[in-house]
Design an enzyme around this catalytic site. Structure first.
Site, PDB file in Angstrom:
ATOM      1  CG  LEU A  16     -27.631  45.083 -52.910  1.00 34.55           C
ATOM      2  CD1 LEU A  16     -27.094  44.701 -54.370  1.00 34.55           C
ATOM      3  CD2 LEU A  16     -27.916  46.522 -53.165  1.00 34.55           C
ATOM      4  CB  ILE A 150     -10.439  37.127 -49.590  1.00 38.19           C
ATOM      5  CG1 ILE A 150      -9.394  38.396 -50.382  1.00 38.19           C
ATOM      6  CG2 ILE A 150      -9.383  36.358 -49.279  1.00 38.19           C
ATOM      7  CD1 ILE A 150      -8.279  38.849 -50.008  1.00 38.19           C
ATOM      8  CB  ALA A 243     -41.198  46.995 -51.306  1.00 38.87           C
ATOM      9  CB  CYS A 382     -35.096  36.150 -22.920  1.00 35.90           C
ATOM     10  SG  CYS A 382     -34.504  34.725 -22.500  1.00 35.90           S
ATOM     11  CD  GLU A 406     -27.216  37.169 -16.663  1.00 35.87           C
ATOM     12  OE1 GLU A 406     -28.273  36.905 -16.845  1.00 35.87           O
ATOM     13  OE2 GLU A 406     -26.131  37.355 -18.499  1.00 35.87           O
ATOM     14  CG  HIS A 508     -35.451  34.908 -27.058  1.00 37.41           C
ATOM     15  ND1 HIS A 508     -36.055  35.559 -27.341  1.00 37.41           N
ATOM     16  CD2 HIS A 508     -35.261  33.849 -26.094  1.00 37.41           C
ATOM     17  CE1 HIS A 508     -35.407  35.489 -26.288  1.00 37.41           C
ATOM     18  NE2 HIS A 508     -34.223  34.154 -25.826  1.00 37.41           N
ATOM     19  CD  GLU A 510     -38.166  37.173 -29.659  1.00 40.73           C
ATOM     20  OE1 GLU A 510     -38.994  36.896 -29.004  1.00 40.73           O
ATOM     21  OE2 GLU A 510     -37.145  37.178 -28.799  1.00 40.73           O
TER      22      GLU A 510
END
Ligand code: GLN
Length: 552
Positions: A16, A150, A243, A382, A406, A508, A510
């Site tokens: 929401l 819950i 909006a 990055c 990597e 980063h 941003e």
């Protein structure tokens, strides 16, 4: 004035926009001279979202102090122009972790450790910690999840206890709910809201203000009905319509009087609101003079929330440049050297996004190569910067096998390599190079011109770095290392000369772009892309004219 606490709960359904409502109310209170922070309580068991897949959770937002947090903290920072910290995001996982750690240390003196009081006490102490710092007049607390879940129960109970402990006059509960429109009946329905307030009441919490999300205007009759059945005053039923931009929500909430209701109820001392800057920004966002297309190349593009801060930074930078930035979402998996020109033919700038793992890397490399060779403004963030370095090493320096360890541990030229202090790490959570680090920006470079400063701070989230043993090859071949971390001599920014705008950053940027302080590299990248768009237009026209001339 003692610190006041505002708890924001949500009912009926998720999504929401609780985060935006919190951030908007926070903005309105800040504009009236109050010191405000916002805390997010998340009901999941992960200690933080750092180990979660972006498809699960969206972007992981990183704070100055290196906490990996919920993306709502990004909204809080962008709206309020504050910096948040580890304390601003608490999860059930962290609460249990802390309680179990204390139990192992014998801190509970032989007691049976239980949800009530131990878990609820721990939740309260995390909330109060922010308030007791003395730094804030108001602490807004957003409770993740939906009332009735819950897993939300201990939080609701903790809020009930906290309201009792610090006094009702010092606390407020705002409940965000949905008033759906049933097209077949042609009516707005209040029953879901009544049910959700009833559920909240069963847990001992009575909302003071109801913010009702709705697609249609709530007329007086509906408002009265909601007020009466939910036991709130008529003026405490606040309408929240969709909006034009999330940044317009503070103004809509001001029109509805949300801030005034809060100020009155909590007896806050405020000054005349000053929203001039904000209104100017929203006008610029909603009525831009022009628009440009920028490609965002990444592997999570089906899920835009994975790049939330990047899309917001583009909105800020667009407003400065009086243009709307349209993002063309490009799935890196699908890009190849063969199709890249076609896939990127409509854009005036290319951003290669952050990410982890080998999927989509060859597509990202194709995008970098295309942007570099075709002289289209390029921004690598990055992993995007690491791809720019790999591409340069392969195609300009002639190290064809160059790679990041990597993706290929046995590469002959590991131009991107794991950091020394990362090699023996076994735990995945919270162990990257995280948070704020300094970057010294070299005179005469694009980055320096954009920042207009020599020393800047930016936030990090990665394990790999440009390899200091091999970086000579890049500089020998003309790549400019335009930003360095002074403490550890690590490469922070790279640039390619003889290109209108080619910048890659290990950090980063941003994450630090806010409405009041748009991030300088984003602003400059958009500016360069606009310039490129003009050139593209000119060439297209020339081509057309030539074709016509050729025909006659
Ligand atoms: N996977 C890369 C690293 O860990 C880049 C991370 C990122 O883009 N945030 O260094």
């Amino acid at each position: 004035m003692s610190t006041k606490y505002i708890f924001v709960t949500g009912g009926v359904t998720s999504s929401l926009g609780k985060g935006i409502i919190c951030a908007s109310l926070g903005r309105l209170l800040v504009a009236q001279g109050l010191r405000v922070t916002i805390q997010k309580l998340d009901p999941y068991i992960n200690v933080d979202p750092g180990t979660m897949n972006p498809y699960e959770h969206g972007e992981v937002y990183v704070t100055d102090d290196g906490a990996e947090t919920d993306l709502d903290l990004g909204h809080y920072e962008r709206f309020l122009d504050i910096t948040t910290s580890q304390e601003n995001n608490v999860t059930t996982g962290r609460i249990y972790y802390d309680v179990i750690t204390k139990e192992r240390q014998g801190a509970y003196l032989g007691k049976t450790v239980q949800v009530i009081p131990h878990i609820t006490d721990e939740i309260q102490s995390h909330v109060l910690k922010l308030g007791q710092s003395g730094d804030y007049d108001v602490v807004l607390v957003e409770i993740g999840g939906t009332v009735g879940d819950i897993e939300s129960l201990p939080y609701i109970e903790a809020v009930r206890q906290l309201r009792y402990n610090v006094g009702r006059a010092n606390t407020l509960n705002i409940h965000l709910t949905l008033v759906p429109y049933l097209a077949a009946a042609g009516e707005l329905k209040t029953k879901p809201t009544q049910h959700s307030v009833k559920t909240l009441s069963e847990s001992g919490l009575q909302p003071d203000i109801l913010v009702c999300r709705t697609e249609h205007h709530l007329d007086e009759t509906i408002r009265r009905k909601v007020a009466q059945f939910c036991n709130v005053d008529l003026e405490d039923v606040i309408e929240s319509r969709d909006a034009r931009s999330i940044y317009e929500v503070p103004m809509l909430m001001q029109e509805e009087g949300l801030d005034q209701r809060v100020i009155e109820k909590l007896k806050l001392k405020t000054k005349e609101p000053n929203l001039d800057n904000w209104i100017g920004f929203v006008e610029a966002v909603c009525n831009p003079s022009g628009e440009i297309n920028i490609a965002l190349v990444g592997k999570y593009v089906e899920h835009h929330d994975s790049y939330k801060s990047i899309t917001e930074a583009f909105i800020h930078a667009g407003a400065v440049n009086d243009c709307k930035v349209n993002i063309n979402w490009v799935q890196s998996d699908h890009l190849t050297d063969e199709n890249v020109a076609e896939e990127l033919k409509d854009v005036s700038g290319v951003l290669v996004a952050p990410g982890f793992g080998g999927r989509g890397i060859s597509g990202k490399l194709a995008a970098v190569k295309y942007a570099r060779e075709s002289k289209i403004p390029f921004f690598g963030i990055c992993l995007g910067m690491q791809c720019a370095v790999i591409e340069y090493a392969r195609n300009v320096c002639g190290w064809e096998d160059s790679n990041s360890t990597e993706f290929d541990e046995n590469t002959e030229y590991p131009i991107i390599d794991i950091m020394h202090d990362q090699k023996n790490i076994e735990n995945m959570g919270g162990t990257m190079r995280l948070g704020k680090y300094k970057c010294k920006v070299v005179e005469g470079t694009k980055a320096r011109k954009a920042y207009g400063a020599e020393l800047v701070d930016e936030r990090h989230r990665h394990r790999y770095e440009v390899n200091n043993n091999l970086r000579y090859k890049l500089t020998e071949n003309g790549m400019v290392l335009s930003g360095m971390n002074p403490e550890r001599d690590l490469v922070e920014i790279v640039e390619v000369e003889d290109h209108p705008w080619f910048v890659g950053v290990q950090f980063h940027p941003e994450l630090r772009s806010t409405v009041n302080n748009p991030q300088p590299l984003f602003v400059d990248f958009v500016k360069a892309s606009l310039k490129h768009a003009k050139l593209q237009k000119k060439y297209t026209k020339l081509k057309k004219d030539n074709a016509v001339a050729g025909q006659s």
